[in-house]
Design a protein around this motif. Structure first.
Motif, PDB file in Angstrom:
ATOM      1  N   ILE A   1      -5.431   6.521   9.329  1.00 34.38           N
ATOM      2  CA  ILE A   1      -4.410   7.388   9.927  1.00 34.38           C
ATOM      3  C   ILE A   1      -3.050   7.049   9.344  1.00 34.38           C
ATOM      4  CG2 ILE A   1      -3.143   7.848  12.078  1.00 34.38           C
ATOM      5  CD1 ILE A   1      -5.847   7.610  13.537  1.00 34.38           C
ATOM      6  N   MET A   2      -2.746   5.761   9.235  1.00 33.20           N
ATOM      7  CA  MET A   2      -1.470   5.338   8.660  1.00 33.20           C
ATOM      8  C   MET A   2      -1.334   5.782   7.206  1.00 33.20           C
ATOM      9  SD  MET A   2       0.085   1.477   8.199  1.00 33.20           S
ATOM     10  CE  MET A   2      -0.883   1.148   6.715  1.00 33.20           C
ATOM     11  N   LEU A   3      -2.386   5.605   6.423  1.00 35.90           N
ATOM     12  CA  LEU A   3      -2.326   5.972   5.007  1.00 35.90           C
ATOM     13  C   LEU A   3      -2.149   7.478   4.832  1.00 35.90           C
ATOM     14  CD1 LEU A   3      -5.103   3.634   3.519  1.00 35.90           C
ATOM     15  CD2 LEU A   3      -2.618   3.323   3.449  1.00 35.90           C
ATOM     16  N   ASN A   4      -2.825   8.256   5.656  1.00 33.43           N
ATOM     17  CA  ASN A   4      -2.658   9.710   5.571  1.00 33.43           C
ATOM     18  C   ASN A   4      -1.264  10.130   6.030  1.00 33.43           C
ATOM     19  OD1 ASN A   4      -5.278  11.588   4.967  1.00 33.43           O
ATOM     20  ND2 ASN A   4      -5.878   9.551   5.688  1.00 33.43           N
ATOM     21  N   ALA A   5      -0.713   9.417   7.004  1.00 32.13           N
ATOM     22  CA  ALA A   5       0.674   9.686   7.406  1.00 32.13           C
ATOM     23  C   ALA A   5       1.632   9.389   6.253  1.00 32.13           C
ATOM     24  CB  ALA A   5       1.044   8.859   8.632  1.00 32.13           C
TER      25      ALA A   5
ATOM     26  N   PRO B   1      12.040   6.695  16.311  1.00 32.56           N
ATOM     27  CA  PRO B   1      11.758   6.573  14.878  1.00 32.56           C
ATOM     28  C   PRO B   1      10.340   6.139  14.529  1.00 32.56           C
ATOM     29  CG  PRO B   1      12.911   4.629  15.645  1.00 32.56           C
ATOM     30  CD  PRO B   1      12.758   5.524  16.839  1.00 32.56           C
ATOM     31  N   LEU B   2       9.530   5.731  15.511  1.00 32.76           N
ATOM     32  CA  LEU B   2       8.236   5.125  15.216  1.00 32.76           C
ATOM     33  C   LEU B   2       7.087   6.097  15.450  1.00 32.76           C
ATOM     34  CD1 LEU B   2       8.725   1.607  16.874  1.00 32.76           C
ATOM     35  CD2 LEU B   2       9.172   2.287  14.516  1.00 32.76           C
ATOM     36  N   LEU B   3       6.211   6.200  14.449  1.00 38.93           N
ATOM     37  CA  LEU B   3       5.011   7.024  14.585  1.00 38.93           C
ATOM     38  C   LEU B   3       3.913   6.191  15.225  1.00 38.93           C
ATOM     39  CD1 LEU B   3       3.580   9.717  13.970  1.00 38.93           C
ATOM     40  CD2 LEU B   3       2.899   8.747  11.765  1.00 38.93           C
TER      41      LEU B   3
END
Length: 363
Positions: free
Chosen positions: A350-354, A315-317
Motif C-alpha cells: 500500500i505504501m509503495l503504491n501510494a 499531512p500523514l497518509l
C-alpha cells in the motif's frame, strides 16, 4: 504543451470529419471546399495564437491538472480495498508462519480499484522505486515488523538471515545501508508519541529529512499510561512540531488545509495505525484489562480528532493496520496484537503504491 496538442488533435478531427458530414448533406463541391478551407485557416490561427493568451492556456492547464489531482486522490482512497483468503494448511517445522493457516491477499476487483492499476511490486520494481532513498520507520514493535516486511521485499533470503538477529534486538534501533540500491533504512525505537516528536526536532536540528517517513504509536501508551485524552494531547503536540519543523507544504495548516507552496522537496509521510486487538488472545491479564475495546476505540478517536491524518486535514497518509489485521482475522495472530507477516506485507505494498501515485510514476 499537452493541452495545445490535444487542442490540435481536436482541430484536425473537426477539419477532417465536419466536411465529410457536410458532404453527406449533399453540399456542392465548391461550398464544401470553401467551408473546409475557412475552417482550417481559422483553427490553425487559433492554435498558434492560444499560447499568447494566458487565460486560455491557464484554463487548459488547470483543467488537466484538476483531472490528474482528482484521479490521484481518488486512487489513494482505494488503496486499502483489499480482500483476504485464509486457508488451513499443514505447517512444517521449517515454516515461518505462526499459525496453521495460509494467508494471501489481493486488491478488490471492483471497477474503481481495477482502474487504479494497483500492483504487488517485485524485488526489482521495489528496488527501482526506492533507489537512493533514505527511509525512516519509527515506532514500536509494529513498526519493526513493517521494517522486516520491507527488507524481505528488497533483500534476498541469505541477506535477510544475516540481519534478522540485529533487527529484533529488544527495544533497540536498527540501521542498514542497502548498497545494491543505495537505500538507507533506519528503524528508530520510539514507542511513545513524545519520542516521535523528539525525532522530528532532531531532523530539524540537523537540517536533514528522510525521503520516506513512517511513524506510529499508541500501544505502549495504552498499556502503560492508559489515558486516551493524554494520548490525544501528545498527538496534537506532535502535529504542531511536524507542521512547524519539517519542510512540508503549508497546504496543511494548524487547523486544516490552507493555501501555499514551497520549493523544498517534502518527505512522503505515513502514519502506522494500531492493529486490531483480540482481547481474549492477549498474553497478560494487564493487557486484557487495560487494552480493552473501549480504550482502543477512545485512542483511535483521539487520533482522528488530532488532525494528523490526511483525511482530516493533516499531512500523514494512514497505513491502516487496523483494517488489514481485522480483515485478515484472528487466525492471522497468535497473541492478539502481533500479526503474521502477510499483514505488514500488505501495508508495505500500500505504501509503495501510494509513492507511485504521489510521484506520478509507473512501473
Amino acid at each position: 504543451m499537452l493541452g495545445a496538442l490535444q487542442f490540435g488533435v481536436l482541430a484536425a478531427s473537426i477539419v477532417l470529419f465536419v466536411p465529410m458530414g457536410m458532404a453527406g448533406w449533399h453540399l456542392s463541391r465548391n461550398k464544401m471546399l470553401f467551408f473546409s478551407g475557412a475552417l482550417f485557416i481559422t483553427l490553425a490561427v487559433g492554435v498558434h495564437l492560444t499560447p499568447y493568451f494566458p487565460s486560455i492556456s491557464d484554463l487548459v492547464s488547470s483543467l488537466s491538472a484538476s483531472v490528474v489531482l482528482e484521479n490521484r486522490d481518488s486512487c489513494v482512497s482505494f488503496l486499502h480495498e483489499i480482500v483476504w483468503d485464509v486457508q488451513p494448511v499443514r505447517v512444517s517445522e521449517f515454516s515461518s508462519n505462526s499459525s496453521n493457516y495460509e494467508e494471501s491477499w489481493s486488491w478488490a476487483q471492483s471497477t474503481p480499484v481495477t482502474a487504479c492499476g494497483f500492483q504487488k511490486l517485485g524485488r526489482s520494481d521495489a528496488s527501482d522505486l526506492l533507489n537512493g532513498s533514505w527511509i525512516v520507520v519509527a515506532g514500536d514493535s509494529q513498526a519493526r515488523l513493517v521494517v522486516l516486511s520491507l527488507l524481505n521485499l528488497v533483500l534476498d533470503p541469505e541477506e535477510m538471515e544475516s540481519i534478522r538477529g540485529d533487527l529484533f534486538k529488544r527495544h533497540s534501533d536498527y540501521k542498514a545501508l542497502i548498497k545494491g540500491i543505495g537505500v538507507r533504512l533506519d528503524f528508530i525505537w520510539a514507542p511513545y508519541t513524545r519520542n516521535l516528536t523528539e525525532l522530528l526536532m532532531e531532523f530539524k536540528h540537523n537540517r536533514q529529512y528522510p525521503d520516506v517517513l513512517v511513524m506510529g504509536s499508541g500501544l505502549w501508551h495504552m498499556l502503560h499510561i492508559t489515558d486516551a485524552m493524554d494520548y490525544g494531547v501528545s498527538l496534537r503536540l506532535m502535529r504542531r512540531s511536524l507542521v512547524s519543523l519539517l519542510p512540508i507544504s503549508p497546504d496543511f495548516g494548524m487547523d486544516g488545509p490552507v493555501t501555499g507552496s514551497i520549493s523544498i522537496r517534502s518527505p512522503h509521510m505515513f502514519w502506522l495505525g494500531m492493529p486490531t486487538l483480540v482481547s481474549s488472545m492477549l498474553n497478560t491479564e494487564e493487557k486484557r484489562e487495560k487494552m480493552s475495546s473501549v480504550m482502543y476505540d477512545a485512542y483511535n478517536s483521539e487520533l482522528y480528532e488530532s488532525k494528523l491524518l490526511r483525511q482530516s486535514g493533516g499531512p500523514l497518509l494512514l497505513l491502516d493496520i487496523q483494517s488489514l489485521s481485522r480483515n485478515c482475522g484472528a487466525l492471522c495472530t497468535v497473541d492478539g496484537m502481533h500479526y503474521d507477516g502477510v499483514v505488514y506485507e500488505a501495508a508495505i505494498h500500500i505504501m509503495l503504491n501510494a509513492l507511485l501515485i504521489e510521484s506520478q510514476q509507473q512501473l
